[in-house]
Design a protein around this motif. Structure first.
Motif, PDB file in Angstrom:
ATOM      1  N   GLU A   1      21.172  28.805  39.706  1.00 40.25           N
ATOM      2  CA  GLU A   1      21.022  27.095  39.605  1.00 40.25           C
ATOM      3  C   GLU A   1      20.251  25.698  38.799  1.00 40.25           C
ATOM      4  OE1 GLU A   1      22.176  23.366  41.351  1.00 40.25           O
ATOM      5  OE2 GLU A   1      23.233  25.122  42.184  1.00 40.25           O
ATOM      6  N   THR A   2      19.710  26.281  38.698  1.00 43.67           N
ATOM      7  CA  THR A   2      19.255  26.084  37.033  1.00 43.67           C
ATOM      8  C   THR A   2      19.803  26.138  35.677  1.00 43.67           C
ATOM      9  OG1 THR A   2      17.181  26.640  37.704  1.00 43.67           O
ATOM     10  CG2 THR A   2      16.955  26.858  35.103  1.00 43.67           C
ATOM     11  N   PHE A   3      20.599  27.330  35.861  1.00 40.22           N
ATOM     12  CA  PHE A   3      21.587  27.444  34.967  1.00 40.22           C
ATOM     13  C   PHE A   3      22.986  26.534  35.471  1.00 40.22           C
ATOM     14  CE2 PHE A   3      25.452  30.195  33.497  1.00 40.22           C
ATOM     15  CZ  PHE A   3      26.448  29.915  32.496  1.00 40.22           C
TER      16      PHE A   3
ATOM     17  N   GLU B   1      33.184  27.382  20.337  1.00 38.63           N
ATOM     18  CA  GLU B   1      32.359  27.327  20.097  1.00 38.63           C
ATOM     19  C   GLU B   1      31.278  27.433  21.934  1.00 38.63           C
ATOM     20  OE1 GLU B   1      28.924  24.734  17.308  1.00 38.63           O
ATOM     21  OE2 GLU B   1      30.296  25.721  16.289  1.00 38.63           O
ATOM     22  N   LEU B   2      30.998  26.337  22.028  1.00 41.49           N
ATOM     23  CA  LEU B   2      31.072  25.996  22.915  1.00 41.49           C
ATOM     24  C   LEU B   2      30.788  27.017  24.140  1.00 41.49           C
ATOM     25  CD1 LEU B   2      31.651  22.675  23.502  1.00 41.49           C
ATOM     26  CD2 LEU B   2      29.360  23.690  23.538  1.00 41.49           C
ATOM     27  N   SER B   3      32.162  27.727  24.037  1.00 39.44           N
ATOM     28  CA  SER B   3      31.885  28.914  24.886  1.00 39.44           C
ATOM     29  C   SER B   3      31.494  29.607  25.319  1.00 39.44           C
ATOM     30  CB  SER B   3      33.182  29.512  24.637  1.00 39.44           C
ATOM     31  OG  SER B   3      33.675  30.733  25.738  1.00 39.44           O
ATOM     32  N   LYS B   4      30.829  29.997  23.562  1.00 38.22           N
ATOM     33  CA  LYS B   4      29.370  31.338  23.343  1.00 38.22           C
ATOM     34  C   LYS B   4      28.424  30.608  23.473  1.00 38.22           C
ATOM     35  CE  LYS B   4      31.935  33.028  19.276  1.00 38.22           C
ATOM     36  NZ  LYS B   4      32.161  32.928  17.668  1.00 38.22           N
ATOM     37  N   HIS B   5      28.404  29.652  23.743  1.00 36.22           N
ATOM     38  CA  HIS B   5      26.942  29.019  24.210  1.00 36.22           C
ATOM     39  C   HIS B   5      26.826  29.190  25.835  1.00 36.22           C
ATOM     40  CE1 HIS B   5      23.636  26.527  24.397  1.00 36.22           C
ATOM     41  NE2 HIS B   5      24.439  25.762  25.461  1.00 36.22           N
ATOM     42  N   VAL B   6      27.928  28.550  26.769  1.00 35.60           N
ATOM     43  CA  VAL B   6      28.189  29.506  27.679  1.00 35.60           C
ATOM     44  C   VAL B   6      27.860  31.085  28.304  1.00 35.60           C
ATOM     45  CG1 VAL B   6      29.545  29.550  30.383  1.00 35.60           C
ATOM     46  CG2 VAL B   6      29.110  27.292  28.129  1.00 35.60           C
ATOM     47  N   HIS B   7      28.000  31.996  27.338  1.00 36.33           N
ATOM     48  CA  HIS B   7      28.361  32.788  27.763  1.00 36.33           C
ATOM     49  C   HIS B   7      26.880  33.659  27.588  1.00 36.33           C
ATOM     50  CE1 HIS B   7      32.102  35.236  28.675  1.00 36.33           C
ATOM     51  NE2 HIS B   7      32.727  33.931  28.074  1.00 36.33           N
ATOM     52  N   ALA B   8      26.194  33.183  26.360  1.00 34.86           N
ATOM     53  CA  ALA B   8      24.785  33.207  26.539  1.00 34.86           C
ATOM     54  C   ALA B   8      23.765  32.620  26.890  1.00 34.86           C
ATOM     55  CB  ALA B   8      24.249  32.191  25.172  1.00 34.86           C
ATOM     56  N   GLY B   9      24.065  31.433  27.674  1.00 35.86           N
ATOM     57  CA  GLY B   9      23.221  30.786  28.414  1.00 35.86           C
ATOM     58  C   GLY B   9      24.084  31.675  30.682  1.00 35.86           C
TER      59      GLY B   9
ATOM     60  N   LEU C   1      21.248  42.050  46.217  1.00 35.54           N
ATOM     61  CA  LEU C   1      21.212  41.151  46.504  1.00 35.54           C
ATOM     62  C   LEU C   1      21.545  40.495  44.497  1.00 35.54           C
ATOM     63  CD1 LEU C   1      17.932  40.295  47.893  1.00 35.54           C
ATOM     64  CD2 LEU C   1      19.945  38.899  48.605  1.00 35.54           C
ATOM     65  N   THR C   2      20.928  41.169  43.892  1.00 35.25           N
ATOM     66  CA  THR C   2      21.322  41.058  42.311  1.00 35.25           C
ATOM     67  C   THR C   2      22.615  40.869  41.960  1.00 35.25           C
ATOM     68  OG1 THR C   2      18.964  42.427  41.996  1.00 35.25           O
ATOM     69  CG2 THR C   2      20.138  41.874  40.435  1.00 35.25           C
ATOM     70  N   ASP C   3      23.527  41.781  42.154  1.00 37.61           N
ATOM     71  CA  ASP C   3      24.750  41.923  41.823  1.00 37.61           C
ATOM     72  C   ASP C   3      25.492  40.648  43.139  1.00 37.61           C
ATOM     73  OD1 ASP C   3      24.782  44.787  41.245  1.00 37.61           O
ATOM     74  OD2 ASP C   3      25.106  45.679  42.784  1.00 37.61           O
ATOM     75  N   ALA C   4      24.899  39.731  43.850  1.00 41.64           N
ATOM     76  CA  ALA C   4      25.338  39.164  44.854  1.00 41.64           C
ATOM     77  C   ALA C   4      25.638  37.645  43.421  1.00 41.64           C
ATOM     78  CB  ALA C   4      25.207  38.791  45.545  1.00 41.64           C
ATOM     79  N   ALA C   5      23.967  37.285  43.508  1.00 41.42           N
ATOM     80  CA  ALA C   5      23.516  36.861  42.145  1.00 41.42           C
ATOM     81  C   ALA C   5      23.994  36.926  40.650  1.00 41.42           C
ATOM     82  CB  ALA C   5      21.961  36.629  41.720  1.00 41.42           C
ATOM     83  N   ILE C   6      24.114  37.515  40.706  1.00 39.75           N
ATOM     84  CA  ILE C   6      25.190  38.083  38.616  1.00 39.75           C
ATOM     85  C   ILE C   6      26.267  38.028  39.221  1.00 39.75           C
ATOM     86  CG2 ILE C   6      25.776  40.008  37.488  1.00 39.75           C
ATOM     87  CD1 ILE C   6      23.014  41.188  37.732  1.00 39.75           C
ATOM     88  N   LYS C   7      27.777  38.003  39.271  1.00 42.79           N
ATOM     89  CA  LYS C   7      28.143  37.613  40.334  1.00 42.79           C
ATOM     90  C   LYS C   7      28.787  36.040  40.310  1.00 42.79           C
ATOM     91  CE  LYS C   7      32.550  38.438  43.646  1.00 42.79           C
ATOM     92  NZ  LYS C   7      32.684  36.350  43.068  1.00 42.79           N
ATOM     93  N   ASP C   8      27.948  34.840  40.891  1.00 40.54           N
ATOM     94  CA  ASP C   8      27.482  33.476  41.190  1.00 40.54           C
ATOM     95  C   ASP C   8      27.218  32.749  39.403  1.00 40.54           C
ATOM     96  OD1 ASP C   8      27.760  33.888  43.938  1.00 40.54           O
ATOM     97  OD2 ASP C   8      25.401  33.505  43.609  1.00 40.54           O
ATOM     98  N   VAL C   9      26.726  33.725  38.758  1.00 37.90           N
ATOM     99  CA  VAL C   9      26.736  33.494  37.585  1.00 37.90           C
ATOM    100  C   VAL C   9      27.581  33.780  36.210  1.00 37.90           C
ATOM    101  CG1 VAL C   9      25.698  34.168  35.279  1.00 37.90           C
ATOM    102  CG2 VAL C   9      23.988  33.968  37.087  1.00 37.90           C
ATOM    103  N   ASP C  10      28.699  34.670  36.798  1.00 42.43           N
ATOM    104  CA  ASP C  10      29.961  34.908  35.985  1.00 42.43           C
ATOM    105  C   ASP C  10      30.901  33.726  36.401  1.00 42.43           C
ATOM    106  OD1 ASP C  10      29.254  37.198  34.394  1.00 42.43           O
ATOM    107  OD2 ASP C  10      29.828  38.298  36.526  1.00 42.43           O
ATOM    108  N   ASP C  11      31.253  33.671  37.785  1.00 42.12           N
ATOM    109  CA  ASP C  11      32.160  32.533  38.814  1.00 42.12           C
ATOM    110  C   ASP C  11      31.872  31.495  37.888  1.00 42.12           C
ATOM    111  OD1 ASP C  11      32.910  34.520  40.442  1.00 42.12           O
ATOM    112  OD2 ASP C  11      31.719  33.771  41.907  1.00 42.12           O
ATOM    113  N   VAL C  12      30.219  30.871  37.681  1.00 47.25           N
ATOM    114  CA  VAL C  12      30.123  30.004  36.639  1.00 47.25           C
ATOM    115  C   VAL C  12      30.390  29.263  35.700  1.00 47.25           C
ATOM    116  CG1 VAL C  12      27.878  27.835  36.864  1.00 47.25           C
ATOM    117  CG2 VAL C  12      28.006  29.558  38.494  1.00 47.25           C
ATOM    118  N   VAL C  13      30.094  30.489  34.512  1.00 48.44           N
ATOM    119  CA  VAL C  13      30.385  30.997  33.582  1.00 48.44           C
ATOM    120  C   VAL C  13      31.605  30.925  33.322  1.00 48.44           C
ATOM    121  CG1 VAL C  13      30.832  32.613  31.352  1.00 48.44           C
ATOM    122  CG2 VAL C  13      28.286  32.251  32.582  1.00 48.44           C
ATOM    123  N   LYS C  14      32.516  31.590  34.303  1.00 47.32           N
ATOM    124  CA  LYS C  14      34.206  32.116  34.338  1.00 47.32           C
ATOM    125  C   LYS C  14      34.181  29.763  34.591  1.00 47.32           C
ATOM    126  CE  LYS C  14      37.911  34.681  36.022  1.00 47.32           C
ATOM    127  NZ  LYS C  14      38.329  35.359  37.643  1.00 47.32           N
TER     128      LYS C  14
END
Length: 185
Positions: free
Chosen positions: A18-20, A112-120, A163-176
């Motif tokens: 959520e913070t991300f 550039e912004l896309s790289k910033h999003v990936h880094a985040g 739980l970790t895999d699910a949270a990382i998948k959520d982050v990947d979805d947000v980035v995408k």
């Protein structure tokens, strides 16, 4: 005890995601949104106040924001906060109304912004993995204190990994999603 550890890990991982997601609202996508200036602080009679508490912010069209300070003498302070921000935007003032025109993003700026999003996204994943490490460490401490069996430890580690895999998948979805928003012309 194990359920509490898993629950705590799940809560902390959800907060990381959520913070991300909140941090990404500050990334400009070429479309005007009030979230772009939500994080700005304005010097209000010697104290730093959020912009939304000293002015009304509205989207006037797809590429511009209007900010109307509630007090006439706050116009220059709001302008100063916008200029000094990391947004790279220039305010235009007409009386008590401040307009911010968002220029169209260039292809280079989008990348550039896309790289910033990936880094985040990577930072968020690291935070999630650290939460996993902490939770697994707490489980192993319980084993050392002989409060749980080795089978319980293995089972808990598997659940924490899920739980970790699910949270990382959520982050990947947000980035995408953010990347698609950035690359849309």
């Amino acid at each position: 005890m194990l359920n509490e550890i898993k629950q705590d890990a799940q809560t902390r991982m959800a907060k990381s995601v959520e913070t991300f997601r909140q941090d990404l609202t500050k990334v400009r996508t070429g479309r005007a949104t009030t979230a772009l200036v939500d994080h700005l602080k304005v010097n209000y009679y010697g104290s730093e106040m959020p912009l939304t508490q000293v002015a009304s912010v509205a989207v006037s069209d797809a590429r511009s924001l209007t900010i109307t300070p509630w007090e006439k003498q706050m116009v220059s302070a709001v302008e100063k906060a916008i200029i000094n921000s990391d947004l790279g935007l220039t305010p235009n003032t007409a009386g008590t109304v401040i307009r911010i025109n968002l220029p169209a993003l260039t292809e280079e700026r989008r990348r550039e912004l896309s790289k910033h999003v990936h880094a985040g996204g990577e930072d968020a994943k690291i935070a999630i993995r650290n939460i996993r490490r902490d939770a697994n460490h707490q489980v192993k401490e319980l084993l050392k204190e002989k409060q749980v069996t080795e089978d319980d430890v293995r089972r808990s580690e598997d659940e924490i990994q899920k739980l970790t895999d699910a949270a990382i998948k959520d982050v990947d979805d947000v980035v995408k999603a953010k990347e698609q928003e950035l690359m849309a012309v």
